[in-house]
Design an enzyme around this catalytic site. Structure first.
Site, PDB file in Angstrom:
ATOM      1  CG  ASP A  28       6.513   4.001   1.393  1.00 48.08           C
ATOM      2  OD1 ASP A  28       5.979   3.927   1.661  1.00 48.08           O
ATOM      3  OD2 ASP A  28       4.905   3.436   0.380  1.00 48.08           O
ATOM      4  CE1 TYR A  55      -4.093   2.490   0.457  1.00 46.54           C
ATOM      5  CE2 TYR A  55      -2.787   3.208   2.263  1.00 46.54           C
ATOM      6  CZ  TYR A  55      -3.327   3.415   1.968  1.00 46.54           C
ATOM      7  OH  TYR A  55      -4.155   4.855   1.778  1.00 46.54           O
ATOM      8  CE  LYS A  95       1.025   5.698   7.463  1.00 47.01           C
ATOM      9  NZ  LYS A  95       0.244   4.978   8.290  1.00 47.01           N
TER      10      LYS A  95
HETATM   11  C1  PLP Z   1       3.639   2.225   3.253  1.00 50.90           C
HETATM   12  C2  PLP Z   1       2.751   3.119   2.738  1.00 50.90           C
HETATM   13  N1  PLP Z   1       3.350   4.003   2.141  1.00 50.90           N
HETATM   14  C3  PLP Z   1       2.013   5.271   2.138  1.00 50.90           C
HETATM   15  C4  PLP Z   1       0.868   5.271   2.948  1.00 50.90           C
HETATM   16  C5  PLP Z   1      -0.486   6.493   2.728  1.00 50.90           C
HETATM   17  O1  PLP Z   1       0.507   7.465   3.579  1.00 50.90           O
HETATM   18  P1  PLP Z   1      -0.997   8.776   4.111  1.00 50.90           P
HETATM   19  O2  PLP Z   1      -2.077   7.706   4.832  1.00 50.90           O
HETATM   20  O3  PLP Z   1      -0.484   9.362   4.745  1.00 50.90           O
HETATM   21  O4  PLP Z   1      -1.588   8.801   2.721  1.00 50.90           O
HETATM   22  C6  PLP Z   1       0.402   4.280   4.319  1.00 50.90           C
HETATM   23  C7  PLP Z   1      -0.391   4.472   4.672  1.00 50.90           C
HETATM   24  O5  PLP Z   1      -0.684   3.660   5.943  1.00 50.90           O
HETATM   25  C8  PLP Z   1       2.421   3.378   3.964  1.00 50.90           C
HETATM   26  O6  PLP Z   1       1.870   2.396   5.207  1.00 50.90           O
END
Ligand code: PLP
Length: 475
Positions: free
Chosen positions: A282, A180, A310
């Site tokens: 990521d 994700y 985060k």
């Molecule tokens: C690995 C990863 N990338 C991107 C995101 C997206 O982040 P946001 O919810 O701050 O848009 C998340 C969200 O849980 C994530 O776990």
């Protein structure tokens, strides 16, 4: 039960798949029904707020993943490692707001930084000094020289997709099945695909995760299994000169917790470069939580781009992307317009500065290491004594009890029962430990303010869960 139902809040105890006479699973279904009843009995105020919310909030909550059966839990406040719901129950917070909560709640350094900044104005859409201080910290931690800010993980990965495309003039991006990267078009592909649609293991289909995404858009995201270099090689050959780059979570953290096989990340970088493509990590979840410099530092491979968010903002909305001059230079020379009204917001920058300079100290990481070891050995001991299928995986402040024998990619994730995570989550919740709902996809987050008492509460709950599960079901 479908995986998409797991992650969109559609599952409850009564939705469980047929058990084929497996006594342990049958016992677990029964426990879920009992635990849901207990949870409903103690969340009267949450349920009332949900009902009230429904008149003005679509679905009664602020984000769809805040809602899990049997009811969305509304929060009153948090302090240190603990949080309190609106019905007055106290929890050790291992949810961490989906991995944000490395600082814990109301950490004095974050409170002081935010209080100081709030009196001086919180938004100008012009840079403040902290933007430089934070970028320097990021640069030192992650070994990439140039940074920009945005406001979420979704925005950070969006910039990564765009930059890799701009730099190469190519449209397609490689993404791992089951990962994700946020809720925008190009990333919402094969997040939790149904197996009937997912295609072959070696060359999975590009399956839209959300409605509202045009299929031609989804086809620009090419899917590969995690940890498999040959599959990436094949995809690069099939889509010759069309792949701009690859985005990968260096440790998969949305299907439990899966570290990369030895050499995988370095091999990816070499292979992509050989094909004129780029590598983006990521680190939205892994950043800061696994080590001061996230997975990049832990595994010793520096990618071309890093997306983070985060934990970086100490609890404020945040996002950042860093990279090599060849890519970030495209922002500097305005080939790519990386913009946003709230980018580098002074309040976020003040909190991020405090987070990196005052909260995430060397001692804080030592504290997290000691707590992790205690939690892992405690949980392993319970699994062994009660002969439960599964194992414990943890890195830095993150970890998970994984109720299966092997988990190294999305297909493994699909092969074990979703209700394990659900039942464990409910048990922890009703016994004062807040974990991310459903359990199977997510992992625990510990904060620097967690204590041995929090860890012991978690382990004791796992033991009660195991004992109840084994009642009348021999090992
Ligand atoms: C690995 C990863 N990338 C991107 C995101 C997206 O982040 P946001 O919810 O701050 O848009 C998340 C969200 O849980 C994530 O776990």
């Amino acid at each position: 039960m479908s995986l998409s139902a797991t992650t969109t809040g559609g599952m409850s105890g009564s939705d469980a798949a047929p058990r084929g006479g497996d006594p342990l699973l049958e016992r677990m279904d029964q426990m879920i029904i009992e635990q849901e009843k207990i949870m409903l009995a103690r969340t009267e105020r949450s349920q009332a707020m949900r009902a009230e919310g429904e008149s003005v909030l679509a679905g009664g909550v602020a984000s769809s993943w805040q809602d899990a059966p049997p009811c969305a839990v509304w929060v009153d406040y948090g302090k240190g490692s603990r949080m309190w719901d609106v019905d007055g129950f106290e929890y050790s917070d291992f949810h961490g707001g989906f991995g944000v909560g490395l600082a814990g709640h109301a950490h004095p350094a974050i409170v002081a930084a935010v209080q100081d900044r709030v009196t001086k104005g919180t938004h100008f859409a012009q840079p403040t000094e902290d933007a430089i201080v934070v970028a320097r910290e990021l640069s030192q931690r992650y070994g990439l020289p140039l940074w920009r800010y945005n406001n979420s993980g979704t925005e950070a990965t969006m910039d990564a997709f765009h930059l890799m495309r701009v730099a190469t003039g190519r449209s397609k991006v490689l993404k791992v099945e089951g990962s994700y990267h946020g809720h925008r078009d190009a990333a919402q592909v094969s997040v939790y695909p149904e197996l009937e649609e997912a295609g072959s293991v070696e060359a999975p289909n590009s399956v839209r995760y959300s409605t509202g995404i045009p299929d031609p858009m989804a086809q620009l995201t090419v899917i590969v299994p995690f940890g498999n270099i040959e599959a990436v090689e094949r995809a690069l050959a099939t889509h010759k000169d069309e792949i701009a780059g690859m985005i990968v979570e260096p440790v998969m953290m949305n299907i439990g917790l899966i570290p990369p096989p030895p050499g995988y990340l370095a091999a990816l970088k070499d292979l992509l470069h050989k094909h004129g493509a780029w590598l983006a990590f990521d680190e939205v979840k892994t950043g800061f939580g696994l080590s001061p410099g996230g997975a990049t530092e832990l595994f010793g491979v520096t990618p071309d781009l890093i997306c983070t968010a985060k934990a970086m903002g100490g609890g404020l909305p945040c996002g950042a992307i860093g990279g090599v001059p060849e890519l970030m230079g495209l922002i500097a020379d305005r080939t790519y317009e990386q913009v946003g009204t709230f980018n580098g917001n002074p309040l976020t920058m003040a909190a991020a500065r405090a987070m990196m300079q005052d909260v995430l100290t060397a001692d804080a990481y030592k504290h997290l290491d000691a707590l992790r070891e205690r939690q892992v050995s405690g949980c392993e001991d319970v699994l062994e004594r009660y002969s439960l299928p599964g194992f414990v995986r943890a890195l830095g402040g993150k970890g998970a009890v994984i109720f299966t024998e092997n988990l190294s990619n999305y297909r493994d994730f699909c092969s074990y029962d979703d209700q394990w995570g659900n039942a464990h989550w409910l048990y922890q919740h009703n016994n004062h430990v807040f974990l991310p709902p459903w359990g199977k996809c997510e992992q625990w987050t510990m904060s620097v303010q967690h204590t041995e008492e929090d860890v012991d509460r978690f382990v004791a709950n796992l033991e009660t869960f195991a004992r109840e599960l084994r009642k009348g079901v021999a090992a």
